[in-house]
Design an enzyme around this catalytic site. Structure first.
Site, PDB file in Angstrom:
ATOM      1  N   HIS A 132       0.836  -1.191   0.000  1.00 42.73           N
ATOM      2  CA  HIS A 132       0.000   0.000   0.000  1.00 42.73           C
ATOM      3  C   HIS A 132       0.875   1.247   0.000  1.00 42.73           C
ATOM      4  CE1 HIS A 132       0.564  -0.928   4.366  1.00 42.73           C
ATOM      5  NE2 HIS A 132       0.970   0.315   4.312  1.00 42.73           N
TER       6      HIS A 132
HETATM    7  C1  T46 Z   1       2.886   0.867   6.865  1.00 47.52           C
HETATM    8  C2  T46 Z   1       3.657  -0.372   7.158  1.00 47.52           C
HETATM    9  C3  T46 Z   1       5.145  -0.134   7.292  1.00 47.52           C
HETATM   10  C4  T46 Z   1      -4.297  -0.466  13.538  1.00 47.52           C
HETATM   11  O1  T46 Z   1      -5.347  -0.772  14.119  1.00 47.52           O
HETATM   12  N1  T46 Z   1      -3.560   0.611  13.948  1.00 47.52           N
HETATM   13  C5  T46 Z   1      -2.397   0.959  13.343  1.00 47.52           C
HETATM   14  O2  T46 Z   1      -1.778   1.960  13.767  1.00 47.52           O
HETATM   15  C6  T46 Z   1      -1.938   0.202  12.227  1.00 47.52           C
HETATM   16  C7  T46 Z   1      -0.641   0.576  11.511  1.00 47.52           C
HETATM   17  C8  T46 Z   1      -2.688  -0.873  11.817  1.00 47.52           C
HETATM   18  N2  T46 Z   1      -3.847  -1.207  12.472  1.00 47.52           N
HETATM   19  C9  T46 Z   1      -4.582  -2.397  12.060  1.00 47.52           C
HETATM   20  C10 T46 Z   1      -5.140  -2.362  10.650  1.00 47.52           C
HETATM   21  C11 T46 Z   1      -5.147  -3.804  10.234  1.00 47.52           C
HETATM   22  O3  T46 Z   1      -6.323  -4.437  10.675  1.00 47.52           O
HETATM   23  O4  T46 Z   1      -3.685  -3.503  12.076  1.00 47.52           O
HETATM   24  C12 T46 Z   1      -3.966  -4.387  11.014  1.00 47.52           C
HETATM   25  C13 T46 Z   1      -2.730  -4.620  10.146  1.00 47.52           C
HETATM   26  O5  T46 Z   1      -2.462  -3.424   9.408  1.00 47.52           O
HETATM   27  P1  T46 Z   1      -1.806  -3.459   7.965  1.00 47.52           P
HETATM   28  O6  T46 Z   1      -2.306  -4.644   7.212  1.00 47.52           O
HETATM   29  O7  T46 Z   1      -1.982  -2.130   7.342  1.00 47.52           O
HETATM   30  O8  T46 Z   1      -0.266  -3.724   8.330  1.00 47.52           O
HETATM   31  P2  T46 Z   1       1.016  -3.690   7.382  1.00 47.52           P
HETATM   32  O9  T46 Z   1       2.092  -4.361   8.112  1.00 47.52           O
HETATM   33  O10 T46 Z   1       0.687  -4.165   6.005  1.00 47.52           O
HETATM   34  O11 T46 Z   1       1.353  -2.113   7.231  1.00 47.52           O
HETATM   35  C14 T46 Z   1       1.767  -1.357   8.346  1.00 47.52           C
HETATM   36  C15 T46 Z   1       1.052  -0.002   8.369  1.00 47.52           C
HETATM   37  O12 T46 Z   1      -0.387  -0.223   8.314  1.00 47.52           O
HETATM   38  C16 T46 Z   1       1.445   0.904   7.226  1.00 47.52           C
HETATM   39  O13 T46 Z   1       1.007   2.219   7.472  1.00 47.52           O
HETATM   40  O14 T46 Z   1       3.382   1.760   6.217  1.00 47.52           O
HETATM   41  O15 T46 Z   1       3.175  -1.114   8.287  1.00 47.52           O
END
Ligand code: T46
Length: 142
Positions: A51
């Site tokens: 993303h």
């Molecule tokens: C990024 C990379 C480096 C939350 O509830 N609060 C938060 O602050 C974050 C970051 C995520 N979430 C929830 C949303 C999803 O249900 O945690 C779950 C996993 O999030 P996501 O699939 O977006 O995680 P990554 O590892 O793909 O990405 C994350 C960050 O979301 C993103 O901003 O740049 O790490």
């Protein structure tokens, strides 16, 4: 490095008793830190991310183990290995990121400029290209 990205070397205080790295907002970090989160326990072979963010700025630091970060725009792509706990990767607006090759026990800590809001994410790659091509062409950002 890819546009809107750069390394940040934080000051590490080393001694016989170990090492300490301090990060202060609006000084060491290039923004006021509004959120800190960390990613642990990523199984072998898993890639996360896929993303971009419109407004969010972040600094990624690998506090333990190793991880690779693929950063890309419509015009550039690079893989950044992170393993030093005092060397951060700044990722600014509209850069696509993927995190992969986490070693067992790796800890990826992220300093973020904004609170969490799903509206800031672009998770669809076609939509990303539609917004990012004009963004990076504007003001000679390519
Ligand atoms: C990024 C990379 C480096 C939350 O509830 N609060 C938060 O602050 C974050 C970051 C995520 N979430 C929830 C949303 C999803 O249900 O945690 C779950 C996993 O999030 P996501 O699939 O977006 O995680 P990554 O590892 O793909 O990405 C994350 C960050 O979301 C993103 O901003 O740049 O790490």
């Amino acid at each position: 490095m890819v546009k809107n990205c750069h390394y940040i070397d934080f000051k590490r205080v080393r001694g016989d008793v170990g090492a300490l790295t301090a990060i202060e907002g609006s000084g060491d970090a290039p923004f006021e830190i509004r959120r800190v989160y960390y990613i642990t326990g990523v199984p072998e072979g898993v890639t996360r991310g896929f993303h971009s963010h419109r407004e969010l700025e972040q600094v990624l630091l690998c506090l333990n183990g190793r991880v690779k970060i693929r950063i890309k725009t419509p015009f550039e792509e690079e893989i950044i290995p992170l393993q030093e706990d005092s060397k951060g990767l700044y990722i600014g607006h509209m850069v696509w990121r993927e995190m992969f090759d986490f070693t067992p026990g790796a800890v990826l800590m992220v300093l973020a400029s904004e609170h969490y809001t799903e509206e800031d994410y672009i998770r669809d790659y076609a939509k990303y290209m539609e917004e990012a091509i004009p963004y990076f062409k504007k003001e000679s950002r390519v």
